[in-house]
Design an enzyme around this catalytic site. Structure first.
Site, PDB file in Angstrom:
ATOM      1  N   GLU A  27     -30.552 -31.589  45.902  1.00 55.85           N
ATOM      2  CA  GLU A  27     -31.921 -31.221  46.285  1.00 55.85           C
ATOM      3  C   GLU A  27     -32.130 -29.708  46.295  1.00 55.85           C
ATOM      4  OE1 GLU A  27     -33.794 -33.523  46.047  1.00 55.85           O
ATOM      5  OE2 GLU A  27     -33.411 -35.250  47.337  1.00 55.85           O
TER       6      GLU A  27
ATOM      7  N   TYR B 292     -45.362 -29.658  71.724  1.00 53.16           N
ATOM      8  CA  TYR B 292     -44.237 -29.143  70.945  1.00 53.16           C
ATOM      9  C   TYR B 292     -44.294 -29.538  69.478  1.00 53.16           C
ATOM     10  CZ  TYR B 292     -41.699 -26.242  74.077  1.00 53.16           C
ATOM     11  OH  TYR B 292     -41.341 -25.175  74.846  1.00 53.16           O
TER      12      TYR B 292
HETATM   13  P1  13P Z   1     -27.254 -34.721  48.507  1.00 49.00           P
HETATM   14  O1  13P Z   1     -26.065 -35.494  48.982  1.00 49.00           O
HETATM   15  O2  13P Z   1     -27.131 -34.327  47.042  1.00 49.00           O
HETATM   16  O3  13P Z   1     -27.546 -33.555  49.409  1.00 49.00           O
HETATM   17  O4  13P Z   1     -28.501 -35.690  48.584  1.00 49.00           O
HETATM   18  C1  13P Z   1     -28.746 -36.377  49.777  1.00 49.00           C
HETATM   19  C2  13P Z   1     -30.202 -36.606  49.995  1.00 49.00           C
HETATM   20  O5  13P Z   1     -30.632 -36.655  51.123  1.00 49.00           O
HETATM   21  C3  13P Z   1     -31.089 -36.805  48.847  1.00 49.00           C
HETATM   22  O6  13P Z   1     -32.405 -36.641  49.218  1.00 49.00           O
END
Ligand code: 13P
Length: 210
Positions: A73, A119
């Site tokens: 990501e 909050y």
């Molecule tokens: P990654 O393990 O590559 O960080 O991906 C996990 C995730 O949450 C995908 O949206």
């Protein structure tokens, strides 16, 4: 905080978030801006068991320079951190209640979670854009994430989960926690008449706490 301290803090936040079920398995990823690049959780890593020394490091051009291979990501984190220069960190979770709202057929374009508590307003803000569904790791999401980041500190990715930024790593984590709690309250109160904060009360919070 220096880089060593930030690595340790990142692992500590990951452990706490995982321990409370805000991420499961290898879901979720976190990035932190450094003076000479970025830290990012490695792809397929469990937030509950991050090794500070193996956290990925990227240079200012987002090239991987050390540690394990970064999250898929990276485009999502890049879009937020480049669009919001004041942001020092980004937290992406698959926390249950925020993700449930992101799965609604009509979540509401800009305010899918009502202003129920101070909050939530103070940490997340007035606007919470919903970005249309993209496959996890799809680089095509970058312009849509950048557009949402121009409007707000946090967003929901449809059928996926929240993405939250903050001035510091602590701020981003606290905001992600508030977002999850606000989503939970919104779902708990569904079908009951809840008192929302009025526009004047929201304004007062935003001007008092920034
Ligand atoms: P990654 O393990 O590559 O960080 O991906 C996990 C995730 O949450 C995908 O949206």
């Amino acid at each position: 905080m220096n880089e060593t301290q930030l690595r340790e803090r990142l692992a500590e936040h990951g452990r706490l978030l995982f321990g409370r079920g805000y991420s499961v398995g290898s879901a979720g990823n976190i990035s932190v801006r450094l003076p000479d690049g970025y830290l990012m959780t490695p792809t397929n890593s469990c937030l509950g068991r991050l090794d500070p020394d193996r956290i990925s490091k990227l240079d200012p051009q987002w090239r991987h320079v050390s540690g394990d291979k970064p999250s898929k990501e990276v485009f999502m984190h890049r879009a937020v951190l480049e669009t919001r220069p004041e942001a020092g960190a980004v937290v992406h979770l698959h926390s249950t209640h925020a993700t449930a709202i992101a799965c609604l057929a009509s979540p509401g374009e800009a305010a899918p979670i009502p202003p129920l508590t101070p909050y939530f307003v103070m940490r997340v803000g007035r606007v919470l854009p919903v970005v249309r569904y993209y496959r996890p790791g799809d680089a095509a999401m970058e312009p849509a994430i950048a557009e949402a980041a121009r409007q707000a500190r946090a967003m929901l990715l449809a059928n996926h989960g929240p993405v939250v930024s903050g001035k510091t790593l602590d701020d981003a984590v606290y905001a992600a926690e508030e977002l999850e709690e606000a989503a939970k309250l919104a779902l708990l109160l569904q079908g009951r008449e809840a008192r929302r904060l009025t526009p004047a009360e929201v304004e007062d919070l935003l001007t008092t706490f920034g």
